[in-house]
Write a protein that holds these residues in place. Structure first.
Motif, PDB file in Angstrom:
ATOM      1  N   THR A  37       0.833  -1.206   0.000  1.00  0.00           N
ATOM      2  CA  THR A  37       0.000   0.000   0.000  1.00  0.00           C
ATOM      3  C   THR A  37       0.871   1.261   0.000  1.00  0.00           C
ATOM      4  O   THR A  37       0.959   1.963   1.006  1.00  0.00           O
ATOM      5  CB  THR A  37      -0.928   0.008   1.217  1.00  0.00           C
ATOM      6  N   PRO A  38       1.503   1.603  -1.124  1.00  0.00           N
ATOM      7  CA  PRO A  38       2.381   2.786  -1.142  1.00  0.00           C
ATOM      8  C   PRO A  38       1.649   4.096  -0.853  1.00  0.00           C
ATOM      9  O   PRO A  38       2.216   4.992  -0.204  1.00  0.00           O
ATOM     10  CB  PRO A  38       2.956   2.768  -2.568  1.00  0.00           C
ATOM     11  N   ALA A  43     -15.891  -0.236  -8.003  1.00  0.00           N
ATOM     12  CA  ALA A  43     -15.295   0.446  -9.153  1.00  0.00           C
ATOM     13  C   ALA A  43     -16.207   1.568  -9.652  1.00  0.00           C
ATOM     14  O   ALA A  43     -15.745   2.689  -9.919  1.00  0.00           O
ATOM     15  CB  ALA A  43     -15.021  -0.560 -10.276  1.00  0.00           C
ATOM     16  N   VAL A  44     -17.502   1.272  -9.757  1.00  0.00           N
ATOM     17  CA  VAL A  44     -18.455   2.285 -10.208  1.00  0.00           C
ATOM     18  C   VAL A  44     -18.537   3.425  -9.192  1.00  0.00           C
ATOM     19  O   VAL A  44     -18.614   4.602  -9.541  1.00  0.00           O
ATOM     20  CB  VAL A  44     -19.845   1.655 -10.430  1.00  0.00           C
ATOM     21  N   LEU A  77      -8.047  -0.349  -3.168  1.00  0.00           N
ATOM     22  CA  LEU A  77      -8.288   0.861  -2.390  1.00  0.00           C
ATOM     23  C   LEU A  77      -7.068   1.775  -2.425  1.00  0.00           C
ATOM     24  O   LEU A  77      -7.191   2.998  -2.617  1.00  0.00           O
ATOM     25  CB  LEU A  77      -8.632   0.487  -0.950  1.00  0.00           C
ATOM     26  N   ASP A  78      -5.892   1.198  -2.278  1.00  0.00           N
ATOM     27  CA  ASP A  78      -4.666   1.987  -2.306  1.00  0.00           C
ATOM     28  C   ASP A  78      -4.456   2.640  -3.671  1.00  0.00           C
ATOM     29  O   ASP A  78      -4.065   3.806  -3.768  1.00  0.00           O
ATOM     30  CB  ASP A  78      -3.471   1.091  -1.957  1.00  0.00           C
ATOM     31  N   SER A  79      -4.734   1.889  -4.738  1.00  0.00           N
ATOM     32  CA  SER A  79      -4.595   2.435  -6.090  1.00  0.00           C
ATOM     33  C   SER A  79      -5.559   3.598  -6.315  1.00  0.00           C
ATOM     34  O   SER A  79      -5.197   4.618  -6.911  1.00  0.00           O
ATOM     35  CB  SER A  79      -4.833   1.332  -7.118  1.00  0.00           C
ATOM     36  N   LEU A  88      -5.302  11.365  -5.014  1.00  0.00           N
ATOM     37  CA  LEU A  88      -4.215  12.311  -4.761  1.00  0.00           C
ATOM     38  C   LEU A  88      -3.783  13.011  -6.048  1.00  0.00           C
ATOM     39  O   LEU A  88      -3.519  14.216  -6.062  1.00  0.00           O
ATOM     40  CB  LEU A  88      -3.026  11.584  -4.124  1.00  0.00           C
ATOM     41  N   GLN A  89      -3.729  12.249  -7.129  1.00  0.00           N
ATOM     42  CA  GLN A  89      -3.359  12.837  -8.422  1.00  0.00           C
ATOM     43  C   GLN A  89      -4.409  13.846  -8.884  1.00  0.00           C
ATOM     44  O   GLN A  89      -4.076  14.923  -9.396  1.00  0.00           O
ATOM     45  CB  GLN A  89      -3.187  11.729  -9.461  1.00  0.00           C
TER      46      GLN A  89
END
Length: 331
Positions: free
Chosen positions: A47-48, A145-146, A177-179, A185-186
């Protein structure tokens, strides 16, 4: 041209820039609440992005639940700062909001013109937001996802909205979740919100198992990186989020402001107070209602007693009309 006219023109050009600067200084809060989120799930996955939030934010070793420890009572406690016995909402009843008697974070922030957008899956949660002009719910099917996609589109479509809430169903895949956190954040970086944003990651239904506690992570503007707190209660969410907006919840809540997570702890005595009824005010209002009803009942009883005692007043009986004496004629 007169000097006062020149000053007026100069101020006319300055005002929009001043308003724009104030708008850009407003905090943006993103609340992400999977139904289940434990530290064990996080520690066992790569989880980066979560690691980034933990490295520069604050966290608690354990997020404590309320009783009953179900999704709806916990979510209502999150947004009211009250325990279920005080906000009146419990799980698995025909009408869970029948005894609901508190205002919410949505309404408090609405008083100060803060707008919110929420993406949820539980229809019952819509009751948390009464018909307000600055708060909106979207009910999305149980598809993470939706829901994530809708959440990010909502953020893009409402750049001036102050805070967002995302409810995720059941137990999420932690790496997904991490992705998605990385995408969030982006997105807020691209919109220029990063330096004034706060992200709160919290379990919607905290674990009651002390061996597998639920996670609570907060990162962003004015959040201090520090050693983990021992525990945070679900009811602490509302007063703490209000403090992030520079507001106070006043008295009567079960939750407290977690001041030790702030870089600059707010001076609570100087903060504008949200007029949340809360537990103490609700008891006061209930006392007033009882006093009013008791007084009305007493007046009615006195009136009835008086009527029974004195009866209905009748008009006086007129005196009898005198009659002529009867004359007896003898033949």
């Amino acid at each position: 041209m007169k000097s006062w006219i020149r000053c007026l023109i100069f101020l006319t050009f300055l005002i929009p820039f001043g308003l724009h600067a104030e708008e850009n200084d407003k905090v943006s809060i993103f609340i992400i609440a999977p139904d289940v989120l434990t530290w064990k799930m996080i520690e066992e996955a790569e989880t980066p992005n979560l690691d980034f939030l933990r490295r520069f934010g604050a966290e608690a070793k354990r997020l404590t639940t309320v009783n009953p420890p179900d999704l709806l009572p916990n979510t209502v406690s999150m947004f009211t700062g009250l325990l279920p016995e005080h906000h009146g909402v419990v799980w698995k009843t025909a009408n869970p909001f029948q005894s609901y008697r508190s205002r919410t974070l949505f309404e408090c922030l609405n008083e100060f013109n803060y707008a919110s957008e929420s993406v949820i899956g539980n229809h019952d949660l819509q009751t948390l937001v009464k018909p307000l002009t600055k708060s909106a719910f979207q009910t999305i099917p149980e598809n993470p996802a939706v829901r994530w996609s809708t959440f990010k589109k909502t953020i893009e479509a409402h750049p001036s909205t102050d805070w967002f809430f995302l409810q995720l169903p059941e137990t999420p895949d932690i790496e997904t979740l991490d992705s998605e956190l990385g995408s969030l954040l982006q997105l807020i970086t691209q919109e220029g919100r990063l330096d004034r944003s706060v992200i709160l990651l919290t379990a919607g239904q905290p674990s009651s198992d002390p061996q597998n506690p639920s996670a609570w992570i907060v990162w962003g503007k004015n959040i201090l990186h520090r050693d983990p707190l021992d525990d945070v209660s679900v009811v602490d969410t509302m007063p703490t989020l209000l403090a992030l907006f520079g507001l106070s919840s006043g008295n009567g809540l079960d939750g407290i402001i977690r001041q030790n997570i702030f870089e600059e702890a707010p001076n609570i005595s100087t903060l504008p107070v949200c007029t949340t009824p809360g537990r103490l005010n609700e008891l006061f209002l209930q006392t007033i209602r009882i006093a009013v009803f008791s007084s009305a009942a007493l007046v009615i009883l006195i009136f009835l007693f008086y009527r029974m005692r004195h009866g209905k007043k009748r008009p006086p009986t007129p005196p009898p009309t005198p009659t002529e004496p009867v004359r007896i004629i003898r033949l």
